[in-house]
Scaffold this motif. Structure first.
Motif, PDB file in Angstrom:
ATOM      1  N   UNK A   1       0.817  -1.208   0.000  1.00 39.38           N
ATOM      2  CA  UNK A   1       0.000   0.000   0.000  1.00 39.38           C
ATOM      3  C   UNK A   1       0.855   1.264   0.000  1.00 39.38           C
ATOM      4  N   UNK A   2       1.868   1.324   0.845  1.00 42.77           N
ATOM      5  CA  UNK A   2       2.679   2.538   0.959  1.00 42.77           C
ATOM      6  C   UNK A   2       3.420   2.895  -0.332  1.00 42.77           C
ATOM      7  N   UNK A   3       4.090   1.916  -1.012  1.00 41.21           N
ATOM      8  CA  UNK A   3       4.718   2.270  -2.291  1.00 41.21           C
ATOM      9  C   UNK A   3       3.706   2.770  -3.325  1.00 41.21           C
ATOM     10  N   UNK A   4       2.501   2.175  -3.329  1.00 43.15           N
ATOM     11  CA  UNK A   4       1.488   2.632  -4.263  1.00 43.15           C
ATOM     12  C   UNK A   4       1.028   4.043  -3.965  1.00 43.15           C
ATOM     13  N   UNK A   5       0.783   4.349  -2.685  1.00 42.02           N
ATOM     14  CA  UNK A   5       0.369   5.698  -2.307  1.00 42.02           C
ATOM     15  C   UNK A   5       1.473   6.710  -2.585  1.00 42.02           C
ATOM     16  N   UNK A   6       2.729   6.306  -2.391  1.00 46.27           N
ATOM     17  CA  UNK A   6       3.847   7.207  -2.676  1.00 46.27           C
ATOM     18  C   UNK A   6       3.902   7.555  -4.160  1.00 46.27           C
ATOM     19  N   UNK A   7       3.616   6.569  -5.026  1.00 47.68           N
ATOM     20  CA  UNK A   7       3.636   6.824  -6.468  1.00 47.68           C
ATOM     21  C   UNK A   7       2.513   7.767  -6.882  1.00 47.68           C
ATOM     22  N   UNK A   8       1.433   7.814  -6.106  1.00 45.35           N
ATOM     23  CA  UNK A   8       0.290   8.657  -6.457  1.00 45.35           C
ATOM     24  C   UNK A   8       0.298   9.997  -5.743  1.00 45.35           C
ATOM     25  N   UNK A   9       1.269  10.218  -4.841  1.00 45.74           N
ATOM     26  CA  UNK A   9       1.249  11.427  -4.032  1.00 45.74           C
ATOM     27  C   UNK A   9       1.446  12.689  -4.867  1.00 45.74           C
ATOM     28  N   UNK A  10       2.456  12.718  -5.720  1.00 45.33           N
ATOM     29  CA  UNK A  10       2.692  13.914  -6.537  1.00 45.33           C
ATOM     30  C   UNK A  10       1.522  14.197  -7.478  1.00 45.33           C
ATOM     31  N   UNK A  11       0.984  13.180  -8.197  1.00 53.10           N
ATOM     32  CA  UNK A  11      -0.204  13.463  -9.016  1.00 53.10           C
ATOM     33  C   UNK A  11      -1.380  13.979  -8.193  1.00 53.10           C
ATOM     34  N   UNK A  12      -1.566  13.442  -6.974  1.00 46.88           N
ATOM     35  CA  UNK A  12      -2.668  13.900  -6.129  1.00 46.88           C
ATOM     36  C   UNK A  12      -2.474  15.351  -5.719  1.00 46.88           C
ATOM     37  N   UNK A  13      -1.241  15.723  -5.407  1.00 50.19           N
ATOM     38  CA  UNK A  13      -0.959  17.119  -5.053  1.00 50.19           C
ATOM     39  C   UNK A  13      -1.209  18.032  -6.249  1.00 50.19           C
ATOM     40  N   UNK A  14      -0.787  17.596  -7.428  1.00 47.16           N
ATOM     41  CA  UNK A  14      -1.006  18.401  -8.633  1.00 47.16           C
ATOM     42  C   UNK A  14      -2.493  18.627  -8.883  1.00 47.16           C
ATOM     43  N   UNK A  15      -3.308  17.615  -8.618  1.00 46.39           N
ATOM     44  CA  UNK A  15      -4.748  17.761  -8.788  1.00 46.39           C
ATOM     45  C   UNK A  15      -5.369  18.610  -7.691  1.00 46.39           C
ATOM     46  N   UNK A  16      -4.828  18.525  -6.467  1.00 44.84           N
ATOM     47  CA  UNK A  16      -5.489  19.127  -5.312  1.00 44.84           C
ATOM     48  C   UNK A  16      -5.229  20.619  -5.178  1.00 44.84           C
ATOM     49  N   UNK A  17      -4.096  21.111  -5.672  1.00 49.05           N
ATOM     50  CA  UNK A  17      -3.701  22.487  -5.385  1.00 49.05           C
ATOM     51  C   UNK A  17      -4.743  23.494  -5.870  1.00 49.05           C
ATOM     52  N   UNK A  18      -5.152  23.391  -7.119  1.00 47.25           N
ATOM     53  CA  UNK A  18      -6.109  24.346  -7.670  1.00 47.25           C
ATOM     54  C   UNK A  18      -7.441  24.242  -6.951  1.00 47.25           C
ATOM     55  N   UNK A  19      -7.929  23.010  -6.743  1.00 49.28           N
ATOM     56  CA  UNK A  19      -9.229  22.830  -6.095  1.00 49.28           C
ATOM     57  C   UNK A  19      -9.187  23.296  -4.642  1.00 49.28           C
ATOM     58  N   UNK A  20      -8.067  23.057  -3.961  1.00 47.26           N
ATOM     59  CA  UNK A  20      -7.941  23.507  -2.579  1.00 47.26           C
ATOM     60  C   UNK A  20      -7.953  25.030  -2.495  1.00 47.26           C
ATOM     61  N   UNK A  21      -7.322  25.697  -3.446  1.00 45.80           N
ATOM     62  CA  UNK A  21      -7.313  27.159  -3.449  1.00 45.80           C
ATOM     63  C   UNK A  21      -8.728  27.710  -3.619  1.00 45.80           C
ATOM     64  N   UNK A  22      -9.486  27.111  -4.529  1.00 45.55           N
ATOM     65  CA  UNK A  22     -10.872  27.559  -4.725  1.00 45.55           C
ATOM     66  C   UNK A  22     -11.707  27.306  -3.482  1.00 45.55           C
ATOM     67  N   UNK A  23     -11.588  26.111  -2.933  1.00 43.98           N
ATOM     68  CA  UNK A  23     -12.402  25.741  -1.774  1.00 43.98           C
ATOM     69  C   UNK A  23     -12.012  26.554  -0.542  1.00 43.98           C
ATOM     70  N   UNK A  24     -10.745  26.917  -0.412  1.00 49.18           N
ATOM     71  CA  UNK A  24     -10.312  27.719   0.732  1.00 49.18           C
ATOM     72  C   UNK A  24     -10.983  29.087   0.736  1.00 49.18           C
ATOM     73  N   UNK A  25     -11.092  29.700  -0.419  1.00 48.80           N
ATOM     74  CA  UNK A  25     -11.758  31.009  -0.501  1.00 48.80           C
ATOM     75  C   UNK A  25     -13.233  30.892  -0.146  1.00 48.80           C
ATOM     76  N   UNK A  26     -13.868  29.833  -0.621  1.00 50.61           N
ATOM     77  CA  UNK A  26     -15.294  29.630  -0.304  1.00 50.61           C
ATOM     78  C   UNK A  26     -15.470  29.327   1.180  1.00 50.61           C
TER      79      UNK A  26
END
Length: 316
Positions: free
Chosen positions: A174-199
């Motif tokens: 599980x941990x190696x798999x989650x590590x491989x997906x961490x950077x893509x997840x951050x790339x997806x989350x940054x924009x959405x987190x910025x929008x949601x933070x303002x709301x």
């Protein structure tokens, strides 16, 4: 509340039916010969006619639609023409990567947005508020794919903490798999987190002006207790509404991000199927994404019933 849930479930079913009709019309009914597209412009008329018969394109539109819907209900989505394997197997294989990636991105989005939004609201019109909202504005302006490239350059090329791309599956743990997906997840989350933070900030500030918040402060409750214990729950309804819509954005964003990180997920499958003119795979994948968005919004409606006590006390 039971009437509320019944209405939402009826809306769920009606939306799924409407989505299936639209997907079918766009990919099967609009002008253009699917068999000719698959075979190419230089294919002989006999070969095109044979493929059209194999695809069932010689049948009436209503018969093809019911065959497709019946296949979805029974799990028979047909076979891919590019991969030569059942579409259901392809989707399940790729969904094992895309679903965890989307949920990781959604979890990161929620945590970052709540922390930033509530912290900014607690420091309204102060330096912390201005700084956090400035960072959020920058996050909104950053395209996912560009931020993904920056993450690769920093953490994969320079620091070499993460792989630049690819996914070896969940067999290594599980941990190696989650590590491989961490950077893509951050790339997806940054924009959405910025929008949601303002709301979140706006919703929290609006609730903080209510009388019950002043009463809680008058009782001597500390600021963190007021924010997290009283304000947050009442501010969550508009926040959860946006989160439901953001899930659709995350699923669409996987198409680009999975290609940047070379991940064999559902987004990359859709991209490759479009390039290969594999309309059977495209149709079912698009319908699956639409169904996931509809179901997530139904779950949001269920959360309304949990968060808002007015829905528990009435059947409106």
């Amino acid at each position: 509340m039971s009437l509320f849930l019944a209405k939402r479930f009826a809306t769920l079913v009606a939306t799924l039916v409407g989505a299936s009709v639209i997907v079918f019309l766009v990919l099967d009914i609009l002008p253009g010969n699917a068999a000719q597209i698959l075979m190419g412009a230089d294919a002989s008329p006999e070969a095109v006619a044979a493929l059209a018969t194999k695809l069932g394109l010689d049948q009436p539109a209503w018969a093809r639609y019911w065959h497709w819907v019946g296949g979805m209900l029974t799990g028979d989505l047909g076979d891919s023409y590019a991969y030569g394997s059942p579409v259901l197997d392809l989707i399940l294989e790729r969904l094992a990567l895309t679903a965890p990636l989307a949920f990781m991105a959604m979890a990161l989005t929620t945590v970052l947005a709540l922390l930033v939004g509530i912290t900014a609201a607690a420091r309204h019109n102060k330096l912390g508020d201005v700084g956090l909202m400035g960072l959020a504005q920058v996050g909104i302006a950053i395209p996912n794919f560009w931020f993904a490239i920056l993450l690769i350059l920093l953490f994969s090329v320079k620091l070499q903490w993460f792989s630049a791309g690819g996914f070896d599956g969940w067999g290594d743990g599980l941990l190696p798999g989650l590590k491989a997906l961490l950077l893509p997840a951050i790339a997806l989350a940054v924009v959405q987190a910025a929008i949601l933070a303002r709301i979140t900030r706006s919703a929290v500030l609006e609730v903080m002006r209510e009388d019950f918040v002043r009463t809680a402060r008058a009782k001597g409750l500390a600021q963190p207790a007021v924010l997290w214990g009283h304000v947050l729950r009442n501010a969550l309804i508009p926040v959860i509404t946006v989160m439901g819509m953001q899930f659709a954005e995350l699923m669409a964003g996987t198409i680009v991000v999975e290609n940047v990180f070379y991940l064999p997920g559902l987004g990359r499958l859709i991209f490759q199927s479009i390039a290969n003119r594999d309309l059977v795979v495209v149709r079912n994948c698009v319908m699956l994404l639409a169904a996931m968005v509809v179901v997530v919004n139904f779950i949001v409606d269920l959360l309304y019933a949990v968060i808002d006590p007015r829905l528990k006390a009435s059947d409106v």
